[in-house]
Design a protein around this motif. Structure first.
Motif, PDB file in Angstrom:
ATOM      1  N   ILE A   9       0.807  -1.216   0.000  1.00 13.23           N
ATOM      2  CA  ILE A   9       0.000   0.000   0.000  1.00 13.23           C
ATOM      3  C   ILE A   9       0.846   1.274   0.000  1.00 13.23           C
ATOM      4  N   GLU A  10       2.153   1.125   0.321  1.00  8.19           N
ATOM      5  CA  GLU A  10       2.983   2.324   0.394  1.00  8.19           C
ATOM      6  C   GLU A  10       4.457   1.942   0.303  1.00  8.19           C
ATOM      7  N   ILE A  11       5.211   2.759  -0.428  1.00  7.13           N
ATOM      8  CA  ILE A  11       6.665   2.619  -0.474  1.00  7.13           C
ATOM      9  C   ILE A  11       7.246   3.921   0.053  1.00  7.13           C
ATOM     10  N   THR A  12       8.078   3.821   1.101  1.00  7.91           N
ATOM     11  CA  THR A  12       8.675   5.011   1.707  1.00  7.91           C
ATOM     12  C   THR A  12      10.193   4.883   1.714  1.00  7.91           C
ATOM     13  N   GLU A  13      10.855   6.031   1.758  1.00  5.17           N
ATOM     14  CA  GLU A  13      12.311   6.044   1.838  1.00  5.17           C
ATOM     15  C   GLU A  13      12.715   6.891   3.035  1.00  5.17           C
ATOM     16  N   ILE A  14      13.443   6.260   3.964  1.00  2.02           N
ATOM     17  CA  ILE A  14      13.910   6.950   5.160  1.00  2.02           C
ATOM     18  C   ILE A  14      15.414   6.746   5.258  1.00  2.02           C
ATOM     19  N   ASN A  15      16.153   7.854   5.302  1.00  2.00           N
ATOM     20  CA  ASN A  15      17.613   7.833   5.388  1.00  2.00           C
ATOM     21  C   ASN A  15      18.238   6.983   4.286  1.00  2.00           C
ATOM     22  N   GLY A  16      17.692   7.071   3.095  1.00  2.00           N
ATOM     23  CA  GLY A  16      18.253   6.351   1.955  1.00  2.00           C
ATOM     24  C   GLY A  16      17.852   4.891   1.856  1.00  2.00           C
ATOM     25  N   LYS A  18      14.768   2.181   1.456  1.00  3.08           N
ATOM     26  CA  LYS A  18      13.359   2.048   1.106  1.00  3.08           C
ATOM     27  C   LYS A  18      12.711   0.935   1.922  1.00  3.08           C
ATOM     28  N   SER A  19      11.470   1.189   2.294  1.00  2.00           N
ATOM     29  CA  SER A  19      10.680   0.152   2.950  1.00  2.00           C
ATOM     30  C   SER A  19       9.276   0.189   2.373  1.00  2.00           C
ATOM     31  N   VAL A  20       8.588  -0.926   2.490  1.00  2.00           N
ATOM     32  CA  VAL A  20       7.219  -1.011   1.987  1.00  2.00           C
ATOM     33  C   VAL A  20       6.282  -1.335   3.146  1.00  2.00           C
ATOM     34  N   HIS A  53      -4.262  -5.698   8.701  1.00  2.00           N
ATOM     35  CA  HIS A  53      -2.999  -5.597   9.427  1.00  2.00           C
ATOM     36  C   HIS A  53      -1.952  -4.999   8.495  1.00  2.00           C
ATOM     37  N   HIS A  54      -1.143  -4.080   9.022  1.00  2.00           N
ATOM     38  CA  HIS A  54      -0.080  -3.453   8.223  1.00  2.00           C
ATOM     39  C   HIS A  54       1.271  -3.906   8.752  1.00  2.00           C
ATOM     40  N   ILE A  55       2.125  -4.342   7.831  1.00  2.00           N
ATOM     41  CA  ILE A  55       3.471  -4.802   8.177  1.00  2.00           C
ATOM     42  C   ILE A  55       4.463  -3.981   7.362  1.00  2.00           C
ATOM     43  N   SER A  56       5.482  -3.451   8.031  1.00  2.00           N
ATOM     44  CA  SER A  56       6.536  -2.714   7.344  1.00  2.00           C
ATOM     45  C   SER A  56       7.710  -3.661   7.128  1.00  2.00           C
ATOM     46  N   MET A  57       8.255  -3.671   5.921  1.00  2.00           N
ATOM     47  CA  MET A  57       9.381  -4.546   5.614  1.00  2.00           C
ATOM     48  C   MET A  57      10.293  -3.885   4.587  1.00  2.00           C
ATOM     49  N   ASN A  66       0.130  -1.378  -4.813  1.00  2.00           N
ATOM     50  CA  ASN A  66      -1.038  -2.158  -5.239  1.00  2.00           C
ATOM     51  C   ASN A  66      -0.674  -3.509  -5.842  1.00  2.00           C
ATOM     52  N   LYS A  67       0.566  -3.926  -5.723  1.00  3.07           N
ATOM     53  CA  LYS A  67       0.979  -5.238  -6.215  1.00  3.07           C
ATOM     54  C   LYS A  67       0.808  -6.256  -5.089  1.00  3.07           C
ATOM     55  N   GLN A  68       0.296  -7.431  -5.412  1.00  5.00           N
ATOM     56  CA  GLN A  68       0.127  -8.507  -4.452  1.00  5.00           C
ATOM     57  C   GLN A  68       1.459  -9.216  -4.241  1.00  5.00           C
ATOM     58  N   ILE A  69       1.788  -9.502  -2.991  1.00  7.11           N
ATOM     59  CA  ILE A  69       2.983 -10.283  -2.685  1.00  7.11           C
ATOM     60  C   ILE A  69       2.604 -11.397  -1.716  1.00  7.11           C
ATOM     61  N   GLU A  70       3.434 -12.409  -1.660  1.00  7.94           N
ATOM     62  CA  GLU A  70       3.206 -13.523  -0.757  1.00  7.94           C
ATOM     63  C   GLU A  70       4.233 -13.455   0.359  1.00  7.94           C
ATOM     64  N   LEU A  71       3.759 -13.478   1.598  1.00 10.76           N
ATOM     65  CA  LEU A  71       4.630 -13.453   2.768  1.00 10.76           C
ATOM     66  C   LEU A  71       4.776 -14.872   3.283  1.00 10.76           C
ATOM     67  N   LEU A  72       6.000 -15.271   3.583  1.00 10.14           N
ATOM     68  CA  LEU A  72       6.276 -16.624   4.058  1.00 10.14           C
ATOM     69  C   LEU A  72       6.935 -16.555   5.433  1.00 10.14           C
ATOM     70  N   VAL A  73       6.413 -17.322   6.388  1.00 12.70           N
ATOM     71  CA  VAL A  73       6.968 -17.359   7.738  1.00 12.70           C
ATOM     72  C   VAL A  73       7.293 -18.814   8.069  1.00 12.70           C
ATOM     73  N   ASN A  74       8.503 -19.049   8.564  1.00 14.83           N
ATOM     74  CA  ASN A  74       8.915 -20.410   8.925  1.00 14.83           C
ATOM     75  C   ASN A  74       8.114 -20.932  10.105  1.00 14.83           C
ATOM     76  N   ASN A  75       7.822 -22.226  10.083  1.00 19.37           N
ATOM     77  CA  ASN A  75       7.092 -22.868  11.181  1.00 19.37           C
ATOM     78  C   ASN A  75       7.852 -22.747  12.497  1.00 19.37           C
ATOM     79  N   LYS A  76       9.176 -22.825  12.444  1.00 17.02           N
ATOM     80  CA  LYS A  76      10.014 -22.728  13.643  1.00 17.02           C
ATOM     81  C   LYS A  76       9.785 -21.403  14.357  1.00 17.02           C
TER      82      LYS A  76
END
Length: 145
Positions: A9-16, A18-20, A53-57, A66-76
């Protein structure tokens, strides 16, 4: 591996750097069940709106708004964080219940001590999870596909 689909939903740049910001929508499992019209829980779930829910990464090449991405989290990682959040308060609750039952027969006092231990365990779990999993470490746990 836990998979979740999210939308950038957003791409930002802080101190050089980029985060989404990724938006994930939590949907109740009751809405997809074939018996949800006949079930009281399903009827209630229809009335409750889905949660956002909003997650910054960190930004990765090719990410667009507006692009769909898939987030993967390890079971561990899921198991470890669940142990911290659930087991610590539960163990403190049970141990306090047993010890206070050995010390006194006053049931309201036993309940008070046990609930207090549960609350203290929740605070300890929150502090411990903040130490073990700081916000920036979530970016290492979650990968995009």
């Amino acid at each position: 591996m836990l998979k979740e689909t999210g939308r950038i939903i957003e791409i930002t740049e802080i101190n050089g750097e980029k985060s989404v910001t990724v938006e994930c929508i939590s949907k109740s499992a009751c809405k997809s069940c074939s018996s949800n019209d006949n079930c009281g829980v399903g009827v209630v779930a229809k009335g409750i709106s889905d949660k956002s829910h909003h997650i910054s990464m960190p930004y990765k090449e090719g990410m667009e708004v507006n692009k769909q991405i898939e987030l993967l989290v390890n079971n561990k990682d899921i198991v470890q964080s669940s142990l911290v959040v659930y087991i610590i308060p539960l163990i403190l609750f049970v141990v306090t219940c047993i010890i206070s039952n050995l010390i006194t027969d006053n049931e309201p006092l036993i309940i008070l001590f046990s609930v207090s231990a549960l609350l203290i365990g929740s605070v300890i779990a929150k502090l411990l999870s903040a130490i073990l999993y700081p916000a920036n470490s979530l970016n290492k746990m979650i990968s995009t596909k």
